[in-house]
Design a protein around this motif. Sequence first.
Motif, PDB file in Angstrom:
ATOM      1  N   ASN A 244       0.792  -1.231   0.000  1.00 32.39           N
ATOM      2  CA  ASN A 244       0.000   0.000   0.000  1.00 32.39           C
ATOM      3  C   ASN A 244       0.824   1.281   0.000  1.00 32.39           C
ATOM      4  OD1 ASN A 244      -2.340  -1.617   0.221  1.00 32.39           O
ATOM      5  ND2 ASN A 244      -2.179  -1.620   2.440  1.00 32.39           N
ATOM      6  N   ALA A 245       2.103   1.211  -0.309  1.00 31.45           N
ATOM      7  CA  ALA A 245       2.912   2.431  -0.283  1.00 31.45           C
ATOM      8  C   ALA A 245       4.168   2.294  -1.130  1.00 31.45           C
ATOM      9  CB  ALA A 245       3.294   2.794   1.152  1.00 31.45           C
ATOM     10  N   VAL A 246       4.605   3.429  -1.699  1.00 36.80           N
ATOM     11  CA  VAL A 246       5.870   3.533  -2.425  1.00 36.80           C
ATOM     12  C   VAL A 246       6.648   4.691  -1.812  1.00 36.80           C
ATOM     13  CG1 VAL A 246       6.997   3.919  -4.634  1.00 36.80           C
ATOM     14  CG2 VAL A 246       4.822   2.696  -4.557  1.00 36.80           C
ATOM     15  N   HIS A 247       7.894   4.440  -1.441  1.00 38.47           N
ATOM     16  CA  HIS A 247       8.764   5.490  -0.913  1.00 38.47           C
ATOM     17  C   HIS A 247       9.859   5.803  -1.926  1.00 38.47           C
ATOM     18  CE1 HIS A 247       7.950   5.467   3.697  1.00 38.47           C
ATOM     19  NE2 HIS A 247       6.841   5.220   3.018  1.00 38.47           N
ATOM     20  N   ARG A 248      10.431   7.004  -1.774  1.00 37.58           N
ATOM     21  CA  ARG A 248      11.555   7.419  -2.617  1.00 37.58           C
ATOM     22  C   ARG A 248      12.750   7.666  -1.696  1.00 37.58           C
ATOM     23  NH1 ARG A 248      10.213  10.938  -7.809  1.00 37.58           N
ATOM     24  NH2 ARG A 248      12.068  10.444  -9.049  1.00 37.58           N
ATOM     25  N   MET A 249      13.945   7.266  -2.124  1.00 40.34           N
ATOM     26  CA  MET A 249      15.122   7.416  -1.283  1.00 40.34           C
ATOM     27  C   MET A 249      16.327   7.774  -2.142  1.00 40.34           C
ATOM     28  SD  MET A 249      16.703   4.678   1.485  1.00 40.34           S
ATOM     29  CE  MET A 249      17.612   3.645   0.324  1.00 40.34           C
ATOM     30  N   THR A 250      17.095   8.731  -1.683  1.00 40.25           N
ATOM     31  CA  THR A 250      18.327   9.096  -2.378  1.00 40.25           C
ATOM     32  C   THR A 250      19.335   7.958  -2.246  1.00 40.25           C
ATOM     33  OG1 THR A 250      17.971  11.433  -1.882  1.00 40.25           O
ATOM     34  CG2 THR A 250      20.208  10.770  -2.493  1.00 40.25           C
ATOM     35  N   ALA A 251      19.944   7.576  -3.351  1.00 37.44           N
ATOM     36  CA  ALA A 251      20.934   6.501  -3.319  1.00 37.44           C
ATOM     37  C   ALA A 251      22.072   6.861  -2.374  1.00 37.44           C
ATOM     38  CB  ALA A 251      21.481   6.245  -4.718  1.00 37.44           C
ATOM     39  N   GLY A 252      22.410   5.937  -1.496  1.00 36.99           N
ATOM     40  CA  GLY A 252      23.476   6.169  -0.539  1.00 36.99           C
ATOM     41  C   GLY A 252      22.991   6.640   0.811  1.00 36.99           C
ATOM     42  N   SER A 253      21.713   7.024   0.915  1.00 38.89           N
ATOM     43  CA  SER A 253      21.179   7.449   2.208  1.00 38.89           C
ATOM     44  C   SER A 253      20.477   6.277   2.870  1.00 38.89           C
ATOM     45  CB  SER A 253      20.202   8.618   2.030  1.00 38.89           C
ATOM     46  OG  SER A 253      18.964   8.156   1.508  1.00 38.89           O
ATOM     47  N   GLY A 254      20.000   6.496   4.093  1.00 36.44           N
ATOM     48  CA  GLY A 254      19.298   5.431   4.796  1.00 36.44           C
ATOM     49  C   GLY A 254      17.852   5.748   5.071  1.00 36.44           C
ATOM     50  N   ASP A 255      17.410   6.955   4.706  1.00 37.08           N
ATOM     51  CA  ASP A 255      16.047   7.370   5.003  1.00 37.08           C
ATOM     52  C   ASP A 255      15.244   7.478   3.712  1.00 37.08           C
ATOM     53  OD1 ASP A 255      13.919   8.051   6.555  1.00 37.08           O
ATOM     54  OD2 ASP A 255      14.510  10.138   6.846  1.00 37.08           O
ATOM     55  N   SER A 256      13.941   7.293   3.818  1.00 32.74           N
ATOM     56  CA  SER A 256      13.071   7.368   2.652  1.00 32.74           C
ATOM     57  C   SER A 256      11.879   8.262   2.947  1.00 32.74           C
ATOM     58  CB  SER A 256      12.590   5.972   2.244  1.00 32.74           C
ATOM     59  OG  SER A 256      11.799   5.392   3.277  1.00 32.74           O
ATOM     60  N   GLU A 257      11.279   8.797   1.896  1.00 32.98           N
ATOM     61  CA  GLU A 257      10.098   9.639   2.021  1.00 32.98           C
ATOM     62  C   GLU A 257       8.968   9.054   1.189  1.00 32.98           C
ATOM     63  OE1 GLU A 257      11.155  13.546   0.798  1.00 32.98           O
ATOM     64  OE2 GLU A 257      12.392  13.967   2.565  1.00 32.98           O
ATOM     65  N   LEU A 258       7.741   9.258   1.663  1.00 31.92           N
ATOM     66  CA  LEU A 258       6.577   8.754   0.951  1.00 31.92           C
ATOM     67  C   LEU A 258       6.470   9.387  -0.433  1.00 31.92           C
ATOM     68  CD1 LEU A 258       3.946   7.067   1.048  1.00 31.92           C
ATOM     69  CD2 LEU A 258       2.803   9.134   1.895  1.00 31.92           C
TER      70      LEU A 258
END
Length: 516
Positions: A244-258
């Motif tokens: 029920n969700a897709v997140h986006r994350m910058t390559a090399g980071s550890g955190d993601s955003e909806l």
Amino acid sequence: MKKITDPFEQKLFQMAAQEKMIVPDTLYSKAEFPPDRLSKRRSAPLMNWKRALVLAAALTVLCSATVMAAVSAVRQRMEAMNEQEIEDYFVQLHAGRAGADHYSRLLTDGEQTRMEALRQSYEEAGVFPEKALAMIANAEEYRGKGIAFSADSSTFFLPEGTMSDEELLQIIDFQQRRSYSLQTMNEKIAAGETAFPEQQIRQESASADENGRADQRAAIPYTGDLEIREIAAGQEDLFLMGKNAVHRMTAGSGDSELFFDDFGTDTLISALYEDQKGTVYLALNERAEDTEEAGITIAGGRYRPSLWILSADGTVERKVDLTALPLDGNDHVSIVRSLVADEQGRLYVRAAGVSHALLIVLDRQGNYVKSITSDTYASHDMGGLCVGTDGRIYTQIQNGSQMGIAAVDPQEGTLDEVFMDIVPEGTVMLDVIAPVSDRDFVFWGYDGIFTYHLGDSEADCVLPAYEAPFAWENVPCCALPGGRLVFADCSEYRTEGEEVFRIPEQVRFHYLSAAQ
């Protein structure tokens, strides 16, 4: 009827046939690699846990004089193991990071022939090795002499020279003891006679980490909250897919955003592709309200395969019902495994349930255009798919135990150029195929990471699976632009009914270069 993979299991069926016994057909499930292929590949599948339970029950039925005479010597040897030895083998299997055995080199044809003969002597005449198989913690401990086994990576390290009968018997004996221990422990756990040794497995896994199983300093801990099911590479960022969700994350980071979660019903996302304009294509299965509605059953629920097209800001532009595609025969799209788009906006889709075509081609609006077919080659549901550095679409193909890649001709609906038998015969799948600048392609599969230059006779294995610094199989993986591979390794899971979820706090991202 499918062929059987495990040697002990194979022998059971042979004896059952001689005794005119009826063996449960469930034992044939998920057996894909027959024994005659094991000499040509670096990994051998372990017995499925559930099938081991059925096998253990079947063993108790083998009570005739003929069968008992054939297995008595082996049975006595197995029963001579004490409870601690049996549990140790069981813990070893569960604590290891690989779901299949690997070999540091391929067995020669002569070694394979001798092994089968020695296996028969072992089982029917009680010909056993003089010594037990040596155990080592990791690849660095192997000194190149004799044979040794690393439980952490499930790898048999073999000498460069021809193995002796004693060394082959040590492998056979180890496999027999492990299979028997697995069956025995599963029986006892199912009967409530013993508890699942969860604490021991955790301790063994932790010990393996301390011995260098995984260089956690090189891994990036995930600090987001998504229970990741799949990952995909965008043009610049990573996309993480959960229920029920897709997140986006910058390559090399550890955190993601909806990025997107406006689904309205239980939704399982199976594949994602972002084109150069930022358009995002989501292949998903939506929970069907009507149980009679066209679709497929997943984890006990009814789902409808769909394709959603989203703008770069996450706005839904179009929804496509994949069950309505005019496919040949009884073909039907169930779960889309991969999809890519070419410069003209055509979508190339690989899905389970499609047997008359290698790929399905759709236009940029999701309308069916044609199918890519071949009279000679097949493709696997899990096979890789990518846009090459030359702009052409490349797909995984196979012919029997041989595997390769091929360029696609979307105008003719056929394969354009074939590069076959470029990985060792029997290699298990090329799940990821991606372009990489200096070698054209990087492949990821159950046997390791390969790189390949178009026109070369074979690909180069740059990282065997048994040398990977994390759990290799069933780990979400994708390739970033440039050829770097990203893995979302997880050390702990939770279950909800028939569904399994990765615990976010236990996920670490590994970035591996194809050049290593």
